[in-house]
Design a protein around this motif. Structure first.
Motif, PDB file in Angstrom:
ATOM      1  N   PRO B 150       0.834  -1.207   0.000  1.00 38.02           N
ATOM      2  CA  PRO B 150       0.000   0.000   0.000  1.00 38.02           C
ATOM      3  C   PRO B 150       0.874   1.265   0.000  1.00 38.02           C
ATOM      4  O   PRO B 150       2.088   1.182   0.054  1.00 38.02           O
ATOM      5  CB  PRO B 150      -0.741  -0.116   1.330  1.00 38.02           C
ATOM      6  N   GLU B 151       0.177   2.390  -0.045  1.00 36.00           N
ATOM      7  CA  GLU B 151       0.850   3.673   0.107  1.00 36.00           C
ATOM      8  C   GLU B 151       0.203   4.435   1.239  1.00 36.00           C
ATOM      9  O   GLU B 151      -1.026   4.464   1.292  1.00 36.00           O
ATOM     10  CB  GLU B 151       0.766   4.489  -1.187  1.00 36.00           C
ATOM     11  N   PRO B 152       0.949   5.093   2.137  1.00 36.55           N
ATOM     12  CA  PRO B 152       2.406   5.023   2.211  1.00 36.55           C
ATOM     13  C   PRO B 152       2.882   3.588   2.486  1.00 36.55           C
ATOM     14  O   PRO B 152       2.203   2.843   3.205  1.00 36.55           O
ATOM     15  CB  PRO B 152       2.749   5.916   3.406  1.00 36.55           C
ATOM     16  N   ALA B 153       4.023   3.231   1.941  1.00 38.49           N
ATOM     17  CA  ALA B 153       4.588   1.909   2.189  1.00 38.49           C
ATOM     18  C   ALA B 153       5.063   1.835   3.637  1.00 38.49           C
ATOM     19  O   ALA B 153       5.683   2.770   4.140  1.00 38.49           O
ATOM     20  CB  ALA B 153       5.758   1.673   1.248  1.00 38.49           C
ATOM     21  N   PRO B 154       4.744   0.728   4.328  1.00 39.27           N
ATOM     22  CA  PRO B 154       5.232   0.599   5.711  1.00 39.27           C
ATOM     23  C   PRO B 154       6.767   0.546   5.734  1.00 39.27           C
ATOM     24  O   PRO B 154       7.379   0.180   4.731  1.00 39.27           O
ATOM     25  CB  PRO B 154       4.628  -0.730   6.175  1.00 39.27           C
ATOM     26  N   PRO B 155       7.350   0.929   6.867  1.00 39.65           N
ATOM     27  CA  PRO B 155       8.820   0.960   6.945  1.00 39.65           C
ATOM     28  C   PRO B 155       9.475  -0.384   6.627  1.00 39.65           C
ATOM     29  O   PRO B 155      10.619  -0.419   6.208  1.00 39.65           O
ATOM     30  CB  PRO B 155       9.089   1.374   8.392  1.00 39.65           C
ATOM     31  N   ASP B 156       8.733  -1.489   6.825  1.00 38.87           N
ATOM     32  CA  ASP B 156       9.340  -2.794   6.563  1.00 38.87           C
ATOM     33  C   ASP B 156       8.916  -3.375   5.205  1.00 38.87           C
ATOM     34  O   ASP B 156       9.074  -4.576   4.972  1.00 38.87           O
ATOM     35  CB  ASP B 156       8.995  -3.771   7.690  1.00 38.87           C
ATOM     36  N   HIS B 157       8.368  -2.560   4.323  1.00 37.01           N
ATOM     37  CA  HIS B 157       8.001  -3.062   2.994  1.00 37.01           C
ATOM     38  C   HIS B 157       9.260  -3.618   2.314  1.00 37.01           C
ATOM     39  O   HIS B 157      10.279  -2.927   2.237  1.00 37.01           O
ATOM     40  CB  HIS B 157       7.402  -1.936   2.146  1.00 37.01           C
ATOM     41  N   PRO B 158       9.198  -4.874   1.798  1.00 39.47           N
ATOM     42  CA  PRO B 158      10.425  -5.502   1.286  1.00 39.47           C
ATOM     43  C   PRO B 158      11.022  -4.803   0.065  1.00 39.47           C
ATOM     44  O   PRO B 158      12.202  -4.995  -0.221  1.00 39.47           O
ATOM     45  CB  PRO B 158       9.976  -6.933   0.941  1.00 39.47           C
ATOM     46  N   TRP B 159      10.218  -4.011  -0.664  1.00 40.32           N
ATOM     47  CA  TRP B 159      10.776  -3.301  -1.821  1.00 40.32           C
ATOM     48  C   TRP B 159      11.764  -2.212  -1.400  1.00 40.32           C
ATOM     49  O   TRP B 159      12.548  -1.743  -2.217  1.00 40.32           O
ATOM     50  CB  TRP B 159       9.659  -2.686  -2.676  1.00 40.32           C
ATOM     51  N   ARG B 160      11.688  -1.772  -0.142  1.00 45.49           N
ATOM     52  CA  ARG B 160      12.642  -0.756   0.330  1.00 45.49           C
ATOM     53  C   ARG B 160      14.062  -1.311   0.387  1.00 45.49           C
ATOM     54  O   ARG B 160      15.023  -0.559   0.243  1.00 45.49           O
ATOM     55  CB  ARG B 160      12.246  -0.262   1.725  1.00 45.49           C
ATOM     56  N   THR B 161      14.175  -2.617   0.627  1.00 49.94           N
ATOM     57  CA  THR B 161      15.495  -3.190   0.886  1.00 49.94           C
ATOM     58  C   THR B 161      15.895  -4.264  -0.124  1.00 49.94           C
ATOM     59  O   THR B 161      16.973  -4.836  -0.015  1.00 49.94           O
ATOM     60  CB  THR B 161      15.522  -3.802   2.302  1.00 49.94           C
ATOM     61  N   MET B 162      15.046  -4.551  -1.101  1.00 46.37           N
ATOM     62  CA  MET B 162      15.423  -5.570  -2.102  1.00 46.37           C
ATOM     63  C   MET B 162      16.610  -5.046  -2.921  1.00 46.37           C
ATOM     64  O   MET B 162      16.821  -3.840  -3.027  1.00 46.37           O
ATOM     65  CB  MET B 162      14.224  -5.898  -3.003  1.00 46.37           C
ATOM     66  N   PRO B 163      17.405  -5.961  -3.524  1.00 45.61           N
ATOM     67  CA  PRO B 163      18.590  -5.503  -4.248  1.00 45.61           C
ATOM     68  C   PRO B 163      18.243  -4.834  -5.583  1.00 45.61           C
ATOM     69  O   PRO B 163      17.204  -5.138  -6.175  1.00 45.61           O
ATOM     70  CB  PRO B 163      19.378  -6.799  -4.494  1.00 45.61           C
ATOM     71  N   HIS B 164      19.136  -3.928  -6.005  1.00 47.21           N
ATOM     72  CA  HIS B 164      19.107  -3.335  -7.349  1.00 47.21           C
ATOM     73  C   HIS B 164      17.792  -2.646  -7.692  1.00 47.21           C
ATOM     74  O   HIS B 164      17.303  -2.759  -8.814  1.00 47.21           O
ATOM     75  CB  HIS B 164      19.434  -4.406  -8.410  1.00 47.21           C
ATOM     76  N   HIS B 165      17.212  -1.969  -6.719  1.00 49.00           N
ATOM     77  CA  HIS B 165      16.031  -1.173  -7.046  1.00 49.00           C
ATOM     78  C   HIS B 165      16.416   0.299  -7.084  1.00 49.00           C
ATOM     79  O   HIS B 165      17.467   0.707  -6.588  1.00 49.00           O
ATOM     80  CB  HIS B 165      14.905  -1.411  -6.045  1.00 49.00           C
ATOM     81  N   MET B 166      15.544   1.054  -7.733  1.00 47.59           N
ATOM     82  CA  MET B 166      15.723   2.501  -7.828  1.00 47.59           C
ATOM     83  C   MET B 166      14.333   3.085  -7.630  1.00 47.59           C
ATOM     84  O   MET B 166      13.654   3.415  -8.591  1.00 47.59           O
ATOM     85  CB  MET B 166      16.288   2.842  -9.212  1.00 47.59           C
TER      86      MET B 166
END
Lengths: 286, 286
Positions: B150-166
């Motif tokens: 969802p938005e806002p994304a929770p602090p532990d949303h996995p897309w925040r920390t997955m590799p090679h994202h922008m």
């Protein structure tokens, strides 16, 4: 101008504060962009910016044709006017004695307040400390660049820590795709050389002790002329050539085009097809 | 694909290791790009990518005209082929019951190995955990996106920390320039409403209790149809519609165009001109 780095940092830091990010975020669409040095690279940059609905100008000593201007989507403008009125200035000129330090304190603070400066040409074209000052005082909104003086930049180079920059360590032309081009072109030159065949003109810089690449010849000649100037007494501030004068002799000085006639022996110096941001760096000036 | 974030991080951390950066850096030039959902936004994206010398395809239920294809610089292709052969896939479709979760594990791992995925449409179109898996296993080289679920994304949303994202926290359309447009258009709607005048069709979503915007109507109708489907017994995996089937009914479903005839009273719901990456978000589908 999109304020990307703070936005990305919020993502990885678990934050979500839109207002804190939006206050420094702008659209490119509708902005006025000025390209300093509209050689091969400057023209490619323009063609790629054109569909973003920007108003685009360029400065170059020798004006381009109407057709070239139409394809690139920009118009010729006086250098002083371009510097003073553009929201974004993009430097795409070679480093010569005339362009070295051209973007000094006067020029940077003469730019429109809140403007952005992009430099993918050479670091020494922009005065190191004056740029830091312009960003710290908020005169410029941001600086994007891939180039440094010197390179590698020392760990304490002030551009690493100045505010609102988006810099990379001269990696724009070092993609894996670009390295493949370099290797292929170098191999082609070496194979031609060892087979006693002609090296393609596009890859030739020096031949028989003479610089035959137009770009490099222009830079070398400017450098020679600077050396004799330096023997004269140091000029006072008032004597210094104006931005326009200095730039006019630099932004697009013409060298002799490479001579197509047969020449032997050829020196196997390779002019790399330097791919930067998806563009091929061929000859910077025509 | 330029590996920008690690490059920038080297700059601020006082490092200079070109080889360590180049190994994940590629040119956009020469790559094959597929645009999923070639409505107003997808077409603008294409027009802006065109001068980067990419080979470009699109998928849309209703094929565009030859002229539109030529101006955008892309060709129509079967969805399965586009997914399997493109180096870069760009999602520009609305979120509907059909697109929700469309990019699931099968689709993501069916993409070309080493491909990049860009999603500036809606976060829920991409399966959250399957994306993390595709990046962690190195099947996808990178993911760029502005949108979350969802938005806002929770602090532990996995897309925040997955590799090679922008990724950015849905800030692409929140520039100061865009906010000015929102305010101006909202004011125009309100002024027309209070003066008893017509609200411009471009700004009208609901009128007299009916959805009149083509885009919203299509989404609403798809949603209604989904609701009745959900009353049926849960389908097994084998019964699920194929990527192509699901996407075909979603990528460019057509709603009725807004009726130009006089209508009163009009509901002053504003369809924002949502400026994202320099583009105006108008109607997503035609």
């Amino acid at each position: 101008m999109r304020n990307f780095v703070p936005q990305y940092n919020q993502v990885v830091n678990g934050e979500w504060d839109i207002a804190g990010l939006a206050k420094r975020s702008y659209d490119l669409e509708g902005k006025t962009v000025g390209i300093y040095g509209a050689g091969a690279i400057g023209q490619l940059v323009a063609m790629r910016l054109k569909p973003f609905d920007v108003k685009m100008y360029y400065y170059k000593r020798s004006r381009l044709s109407n057709t070239e201007e139409a394809v690139c989507g920009f118009r010729y403008v006086r250098l002083d006017d371009m510097m003073a009125h553009c929201d974004v200035i993009v430097i795409e000129a070679p480093l010569t004695p005339e362009t070295e330090g051209l973007f000094d304190r006067d020029v940077l603070f003469g730019m429109k307040k809140g403007a952005w400066l992009v430099n993918t040409a050479r670091g020494a074209i922009v005065d190191r400390d004056a740029l830091v000052e312009a960003l710290e005082e908020g005169h410029l909104a941001g600086y994007a660049g891939d180039v440094w003086d010197p390179e590698p930049a020392p760990p304490d180079h002030p551009w690493r820590t100045m505010p609102h920059h988006m810099m990379t360590p001269h990696t724009a032309g070092t993609t894996l795709d670009a390295q493949k081009h370099y290797a292929e072109d170098t191999r082609r030159c070496l194979e031609a050389f060892f087979a006693g065949e002609e090296i393609e003109d596009d890859h030739l810089i020096v031949e028989g002790g003479e610089i035959v690449s137009g770009t490099y010849k222009a830079i070398y000649e400017a450098s020679e002329s600077q050396s004799s100037t330096e023997r004269l007494p140091t000029s006072t501030r008032a004597d210094r050539p104006s931005v326009r004068d200095r730039a006019a002799s630099a932004a697009s000085s013409r060298g002799s085009p490479a001579n197509g006639a047969a020449r032997t022996p050829r020196t196997s110096t390779v002019e790399q097809n330097h791919s930067s941001h998806g563009m091929r760096w061929c000859k910077m000036l025509e």
